[in-house]
Structures are given as C-alpha cells and as structure tokens.
Design a protein around this motif. Structure first.
Motif, PDB file in Angstrom:
ATOM      1  N   ALA A  71     -61.707 -44.124 -27.897  1.00 41.86           N
ATOM      2  CA  ALA A  71     -62.506 -45.144 -28.579  1.00 41.86           C
ATOM      3  C   ALA A  71     -63.502 -45.792 -27.629  1.00 41.86           C
ATOM      4  CB  ALA A  71     -61.584 -46.201 -29.194  1.00 41.86           C
ATOM      5  N   SER A  72     -63.081 -46.063 -26.398  1.00 48.47           N
ATOM      6  CA  SER A  72     -64.007 -46.668 -25.434  1.00 48.47           C
ATOM      7  C   SER A  72     -65.117 -45.692 -25.062  1.00 48.47           C
ATOM      8  CB  SER A  72     -63.244 -47.095 -24.180  1.00 48.47           C
ATOM      9  OG  SER A  72     -62.627 -45.969 -23.570  1.00 48.47           O
ATOM     10  N   ARG A  73     -64.811 -44.398 -25.033  1.00 47.65           N
ATOM     11  CA  ARG A  73     -65.835 -43.404 -24.727  1.00 47.65           C
ATOM     12  C   ARG A  73     -66.873 -43.326 -25.836  1.00 47.65           C
ATOM     13  NH1 ARG A  73     -66.486 -38.125 -26.146  1.00 47.65           N
ATOM     14  NH2 ARG A  73     -67.667 -36.804 -24.699  1.00 47.65           N
ATOM     15  N   LEU A  74     -66.430 -43.429 -27.076  1.00 49.66           N
ATOM     16  CA  LEU A  74     -67.368 -43.355 -28.198  1.00 49.66           C
ATOM     17  C   LEU A  74     -68.286 -44.575 -28.266  1.00 49.66           C
ATOM     18  CD1 LEU A  74     -65.146 -41.919 -31.067  1.00 49.66           C
ATOM     19  CD2 LEU A  74     -66.816 -40.728 -29.666  1.00 49.66           C
ATOM     20  N   GLY A  75     -67.928 -45.623 -27.570  1.00 51.68           N
ATOM     21  CA  GLY A  75     -68.786 -46.792 -27.580  1.00 51.68           C
ATOM     22  C   GLY A  75     -70.065 -46.608 -26.792  1.00 51.68           C
ATOM     23  N   GLU A  76     -70.120 -45.595 -25.940  1.00 49.25           N
ATOM     24  CA  GLU A  76     -71.325 -45.335 -25.161  1.00 49.25           C
ATOM     25  C   GLU A  76     -72.334 -44.536 -25.984  1.00 49.25           C
ATOM     26  OE1 GLU A  76     -70.295 -43.499 -21.504  1.00 49.25           O
ATOM     27  OE2 GLU A  76     -68.639 -44.875 -21.083  1.00 49.25           O
ATOM     28  N   ARG A  77     -73.553 -44.480 -25.474  1.00 49.01           N
ATOM     29  CA  ARG A  77     -74.636 -43.812 -26.193  1.00 49.01           C
ATOM     30  C   ARG A  77     -74.475 -42.298 -26.116  1.00 49.01           C
ATOM     31  NH1 ARG A  77     -81.039 -43.868 -24.432  1.00 49.01           N
ATOM     32  NH2 ARG A  77     -81.882 -42.920 -26.351  1.00 49.01           N
ATOM     33  N   PRO A  78     -74.469 -41.592 -27.250  1.00 50.80           N
ATOM     34  CA  PRO A  78     -74.376 -40.127 -27.194  1.00 50.80           C
ATOM     35  C   PRO A  78     -75.651 -39.522 -26.637  1.00 50.80           C
ATOM     36  CG  PRO A  78     -74.724 -40.853 -29.446  1.00 50.80           C
ATOM     37  CD  PRO A  78     -74.508 -42.099 -28.632  1.00 50.80           C
ATOM     38  N   ALA A  79     -75.512 -38.380 -25.968  1.00 46.41           N
ATOM     39  CA  ALA A  79     -76.662 -37.750 -25.321  1.00 46.41           C
ATOM     40  C   ALA A  79     -77.675 -37.223 -26.326  1.00 46.41           C
ATOM     41  CB  ALA A  79     -76.185 -36.616 -24.412  1.00 46.41           C
ATOM     42  N   CYS A  80     -77.243 -36.925 -27.550  1.00 46.95           N
ATOM     43  CA  CYS A  80     -78.198 -36.420 -28.538  1.00 46.95           C
ATOM     44  C   CYS A  80     -79.215 -37.483 -28.946  1.00 46.95           C
ATOM     45  CB  CYS A  80     -77.468 -35.882 -29.765  1.00 46.95           C
ATOM     46  SG  CYS A  80     -76.504 -37.110 -30.662  1.00 46.95           S
TER      47      CYS A  80
END
Length: 737
Positions: A321-330
């Motif tokens: 969940a904490s990882r998904l809070g960052e901006r995706p590279a796409c």
C-alpha cells in the motif's frame, strides 16, 4: 578497472581486424616485391617468373575478395531490436528524468528512448547509416557537392526500456533500475570500444547476409565465402568481445553505485516480479486471444493487474500500500494509452506473427470484452471443430428426444472405453475409403454379435451405436450444415485454443486498489500461483538486468530480429528446405506418436483428426497474417523500418502442441460449453491462468484431471462426477460457433 579491462579487450578485437587486413594485403605485398625484384634483376630466372605470376594472380583474386568482404561488413545493416520510439514531445518528463540521471552520473545522455515488449532495459547503438532517416533531397545548384550523402553519426546510443517496467514500477524505482544502464553511455563513447563494437556488429550482419537464400550458383559461392570469412573472424573475436562487454558492465555498475543504490536493491525485486507476471500474461492470457484473431490492446495495464493478483496470492504485498502511494512511472508519458496499444500490437507481431495493422480478422479487444469475445468464442469454436471431426469419423449423434444438436454425451460415449465383451471396430485413424473386402476382413478379425459389416464403400459402423451406419457422405453433409448454421459472420473459425481450467478456486473478482485504480483494471482471481517465479514450462530463465550496457550480444530480441541467421525459429525459406528439415518433421511425428501412445485408440484417432483439421485451418488463415514490412508510422507505432519482419514470429511463445494437448483442450472446451448452456456457468478471465469457468462468480473446481482421465484411460467417471456436482447435463445440446 572496468574501463581499462574493456579498453584492452577492445584493442584485442581491433588487432584481429588488423591481422585480417594484413593477411588480405600479404599476397599483394609479395607480388610487389617479386615484381620489383624482377625489374631490378635481383630475382631473375624461370622459377622466379613462375612464382611472380602465381603470386600476382593470387593477389588479384584476394584483393577484390577482401574488398568485397570489407564492403559488406561496413555496409550491412546490423540487427536492431523491434521497438516503439517515444518522441520527446510525448514524454517530456521521462526525457527530463533520464537527462537528469545522466548528469548525476556524468555521462552523455541517450539520444532517444524507445519501448519494447520485454522485461529488460539496455542501450542500443543506432548510428549506422541504414538506421537513420532517409537523406533530404536538395534541389539547388550546390546539390551533390557536399561529399558523401550519409555518414555515420556520433550520436549517443538509444535507451530501450521494457514497457512492463513503466506501468508496474514507481518513478523512483524506474530511475534506480535505469541508473546502471544509462551509466553505460560513458564507456560506449570511448573510441576504441565503439570501433570494436562496430566491427563485431558488422561481422554479425555479414553472416546474416551470407545466410540469406540465393538461387544462382555464383551468388551461393560468393555468400559461402563471405560467410566463412565472417564466421572465422567472429570466432576469433568472441572471447575478447565477451570480456569487453563484461568490463563495460562492471564500469557502469561501479559508476551507478553513487545514485539510488539502496533503492535499486529493492527495485530489483520488482524486476523479477514483473518478469513473472509478464510471462504468465503473454502465455496464459494474450496467446489465446491472438489465436482467435484478436489482440489485447492494453497488455501493460493487464500486467499491473496480473502482478497485483500475484502479490496477493503469494503474500508478497507487505508494504504494498505504501508503494502504491508513489507516482507510477507510466505517468511520465503524456498518452500512456496510445503507447500501451502500440506496444501491445508489437508484442502480438513478435510473439505470434500477427499483421502489422488492425483489420477485420485482426482487431483489438479490451479486457472488459475478453470473456465474451475471446474465452466464450474460443471454447465454442473448439467445440464446433470437435464435432466436425466426430462427423468425419462417423460417430453417431446422441441427443435428447426431438433434438439433433451437438452434445457432450456424444463425446463421452465415443471416448469411453467399451466393454471387452463388445468388439470395438471404430477406426484408428481418420477414415478415408474402405472397400468391401477390407470391411469383411475387419469383421472377420473381430468376432462378436455386436459387430456390423459395411457393405458399401466408405461406410463406418460404430460399435454400440445402435447399429446405425454412418457414411462419409452423411458426415460431410452434416459437417457442412453445421458449419453453415453455427458459424457467425466475421468469426475466424479455428483460431483459438483454450488453456483449460486450472486447479483451485477463489472469488471471482475483487475491488481494485492502488495500481488497479491507476490503470482502470480490476484483477480477477484464481488458483495459487505458488511462487513469484516464472512458469517453468514457458521459456528461458530470467534474463540478467541492471548492470548491462549497450552490448548487442545479450539481447535476444535484437539477435532474433535478423531473419537470415541460422536459428531454428526464424530460418529463411532456403534454409528451411534443407535436408535436415525432413529429419525434423520425422522426429516431430515420432514424438507425437509417443505422446498419443498412452491414450486409447479412439482418443488417438480423434486427436489425429483434430490436429489435421487445425493444421488446415491455420494454413488457410496464414496468408492473412503474413504481410510485407510496413512503412514507418507515427511516433506511437513500431519502428518497422528498422528491422526485417519476413520471418515472423521472431520469438514464438510456445512450441507446437502435441496431439494429446490438442485433444484435451477441445474436450475441456466442450465441457465448458455444456456448463455454460446447461448449468448457468459463465466465461471468465483470470489474470494469471487465462480463460476460466465461473460458477456464481467463483472459479470452478479442478477440471483438468477429470479430462485427462477420459483422454488417457477412457474412464469418464471423474468427469461425470464433476458434472453431477455442478449440475451440468451432458445430454443437452449446446450452442456452437
């Protein structure tokens, strides 16, 4: 240390080139010495005259041959990885991130960025004149006075990024993974290393030119000589080139340690996870759609859903969940949807050999349409093919009173092992023509009251089939009637094989969170995948990633993009007609016979008929999928002008299926059709296992062992138990395509 080791190995490669040049000039130098010695009177005499003429003739033969080889090596187009180039205006944030990374590493920035349908990243040199745009035409009086029209540019290499990385990784993770790759532009700019790489790529391209098919004897002789010289030089350079690339990779890794080193260690875990999910998505989900003439237009979005499901099943989602809070590279792309569509079409072209553009028989399909457009049609198409082959075999239709439609009971009754007291006179092969004498001989061999004898040519009688004779003419007529009645307009019959229903059960769907919300995809569910490792039967192991550079030797896609090289998956027609092809076909037939050895006689006959029917359908559909190389399109399309697509697919995902696998897939499809039409089941999509059968939104119980029991031993008991528990009625007719 890495740069010095790489430079020393590059000099060793260049010394091989210098020795080859010296050998080519040696006869000419000897001829000059002999001629000068004869003119000055120092080398006079009959023996010297003969030697002088012999060496002069040898020099006249060697010099043009060496010049021709050098010209081919210098002018041949090196292999280039099929990619989709990203224009800077369509991804300014991505270019800005890469340039900032290059500044931090104190190396030249890549000249361009491209995407490839692969879980890897590398640098690729595209400075060869054949890879550049066509020269601009000049219409003034000074045209033609500028020297050579096209010269090799000194641009930096192109950064090739695997498209799954952009959609699965966060911006920080992508930057950390690309750091050692971008750091490779520093050693690539060294003159000695660049010259050694150009020489090796030129030799590689010359081997491809020599391997191309030639018809006239003179061209074959010339290509044989060219290939022998090029391969000899490549063998001499092989060890030095490998050590040179290893030294470049070490130097790039050492330079990149100062940039996001800790984050790169964590990001490498995501690289392995992305590879596992991408492999499962292509082989289990995309391949059935490609066989149906449809190509999923959002493969990268699908890999996010597949990896999310894999993380959930394997309990790898700690801190997810904490990882998904960052901006995706796409998000670094201005139009990620168009890029995803272009990469998805390129993946279908590389791995399946589909056309370069969408058309009536090659149309895109969205994930929300996949269950109905791919899964349902695949199962019903296979079921229709199964019944057509049964008609050809002369198997009686068994249906409910008042109906004459195709039923699952017909398949079960035919494949069920008969009572030993009742002789089985069903054919062991696809029937052709049986004379009266042969029919009498068969009847005499199998004594018993239940056996009938055909008295007309072409008659087939099925034991235990109610003494109803079924002729080949009746079978052909019914097959034509079924095809006319059941085939829908615009459907490409026989183009998709279901992967079956895998073991396990679980909820049918789950509310998307995080990555699914960002991509607009809801993952399905299915059986436990075991581990995050790629499927053992789907291909090569995980490629090394992270500390690579612009080496052309370690890149599979670039190596396969050269159709003329001697590889079994993409040989040229001239090589395919070689004598060893007959041995390969014979060995393939032997393997297929061994595969069917464990099945019943009826199962083997049905598998042979299905294999032959499927081969005929694929042969009819092949011309529509093979086209000439397409012209270069917009920035969001594949760079078709840079690579030769005459030997597609370049990288087949799976070897040809055996007869047992084809029979199992068709019976599974028939069972699924019966479940959908009589028990209220529905087709579904599992992101890791592909097509799945859903009952009340949940995946059905294991079906594969029951089908295998019927195929291998002729025992329908486990399958009938499975159908009874779920309320499937095999005697009811089903709807086919």
């Amino acid at each position: 240390m890495g740069v010095q080791a790489a430079r020393s190995r590059a000099l060793a490669v260049l010394r091989v080139r210098s020795r080859a040049l010296a050998v080519a000039l040696l006869p000419a130098a000897a001829a000059v010495i002999l001629l000068v010695g004869g003119s000055t009177g120092h080398l006079a005499g009959g023996g010297w005259d003969v030697l002088r003429w012999a060496v002069a003739v040898l020099a006249l033969l060697v010099l043009p041959a060496a010049a021709a080889v050098a010209l081919v090596v210098a002018r041949s187009r090196p292999a280039v990885t099929p990619t989709v180039t990203i224009a800077e205006e369509s991804a300014p944030d991505l270019y800005r991130m890469v340039r900032d990374l290059a500044d931090r590493l104190d190396v030249p920035a890549p000249s361009a960025i491209a995407l490839t349908p692969d879980c890897d990243s590398w640098l690729e040199d595209r400075t060869h004149p054949a890879h550049g745009p066509p020269p601009e035409e000049k219409h003034d009086d000074l045209a033609g006075l500028d020297g050579p029209a096209r010269r090799r540019s000194a641009a930096a290499p192109v950064l090739v990024i695997g498209s799954p990385f952009l959609w699965w990784m966060r911006v920080g993770e992508l930057r950390a993974v690309l750091a050692p790759v971008v750091a490779g532009t520093g050693p690539s700019a060294h003159p000695d290393i660049a010259a050694a790489r150009r020489f090796i790529r030129g030799l590689d391209a010359a081997v491809a030119v020599a391997s191309a098919g030639r018809r006239d004897p003179l061209s074959r002789v010339a290509c044989a000589g060219l290939g022998w010289v090029s391969r000899l030089l490549l063998r001499s350079c092989r060890g030095h080139a490998a050590e040179m690339e290893r030294g470049v990779a070490v130097a790039a890794a050492e330079r990149a340690q100062a940039v996001d080193y800790g984050l790169r260690i964590v990001a490498q875990e995501q690289v392995g996870l992305a590879y596992a999910g991408w492999d499962r998505l292509l082989t289990r989900v995309a391949l059935p759609a490609w066989r149906m003439g449809r190509w999923p237009s959002r493969l990268d979005v699908g890999v996010v859903a597949a990896l999310t499901e894999l993380s959930r099943r394997d309990r790898l989602a700690e801190g997810f969940a904490s990882r998904l809070g960052e901006r995706p590279a796409c998000d670094l792309l201005e139009e990620p949807g168009s890029m995803d569509e272009a990469v998805s079409l390129l993946a279908a072209r590389l791995f399946h050999g589909g056309p370069a553009e969408a058309g009536p028989d090659w149309s895109p399909v969205g994930w929300d349409e996949y269950p109905e457009e791919v899964v349902d049609r695949t199962w019903r198409t296979d079921a229709a093919r199964l019944h057509r082959v049964l008609d050809t075999l002369g198997v009686r239709r068994t249906a409910a009173p008042g109906t004459d439609g195709p039923t699952l009971a017909r398949v079960l009754d035919h494949l069920t092992t008969p009572d030993p007291a009742v002789p089985d006179v069903s054919p062991a092969t696809v029937p052709g023509t049986t004379t009266e004498a042969e029919a009498e001989a068969e009847a005499g061999a199998g004594a018993g009251a239940g056996a009938g004898t055909g008295t007309e040519t072409g008659t087939r009688i099925e034991a235990g089939a109610g003494n109803r004779a079924w002729t080949d003419a009746d079978a052909d007529a019914d097959a034509d009637a079924d095809a006319d009645a059941d085939t829908e307009p615009g459907t490409k019959a026989g183009s998709g094989i279901p992967t079956g229903v895998e073991a396990g059960s679980g909820p049918g769907s789950e509310t998307p969170t995080g990555a699914e919300t960002a991509t607009g995809t809801e993952p399905g569910s299915g059986t436990d995948a075991g581990t995050g490792a790629p499927d053992a039967g789907t291909g090569a192991p995980h490629p090394s990633h992270g500390d690579q550079d612009a080496s052309a030797d370690h890149r599979t896609l670039a190596h396969a993009a050269r159709p003329g090289e001697d590889h079994p998956d993409h040989r040229t027609p001239a090589l395919a007609d070689a004598p060893e092809s007959a041995d390969a076909d014979a060995s393939a037939d032997d393997e297929d016979e061994d595969d069917l050895a464990g099945t019943t006689d009826r199962g083997a006959a049905l598998a042979a008929g299905l294999s032959a029917q499927l081969a005929r359908e694929e042969a009819r559909a092949r011309p529509a999928g093979v086209g000439a190389p397409s012209a270069p399109g917009p920035s969001a399309g594949p760079d078709a002008a840079l690579w030769d697509d005459r030997a597609l697919p370049l990288l087949p995902l799976q070897p040809p299926r055996t007869g047992r696998e084809i029979l199992t897939a068709h019976i599974t499809a028939m069972v699924c059709c019966a479940a959908m039409d009589t028990a209220g089941a529905a087709p579904g999509l599992d992101w890791l296992d592909g097509p799945s059968l859903l009952f009340n939104g949940a995946r059905a119980a294991d079906l594969a062992p029951s089908v295998l029991s019927l195929v291998e031993t002729g025992d329908p008991g486990p399958l009938r138990t499975w159908m009874t528990e779920l309320g499937v009625r095999p005697e009811k007719p089903v709807r086919l395509v």
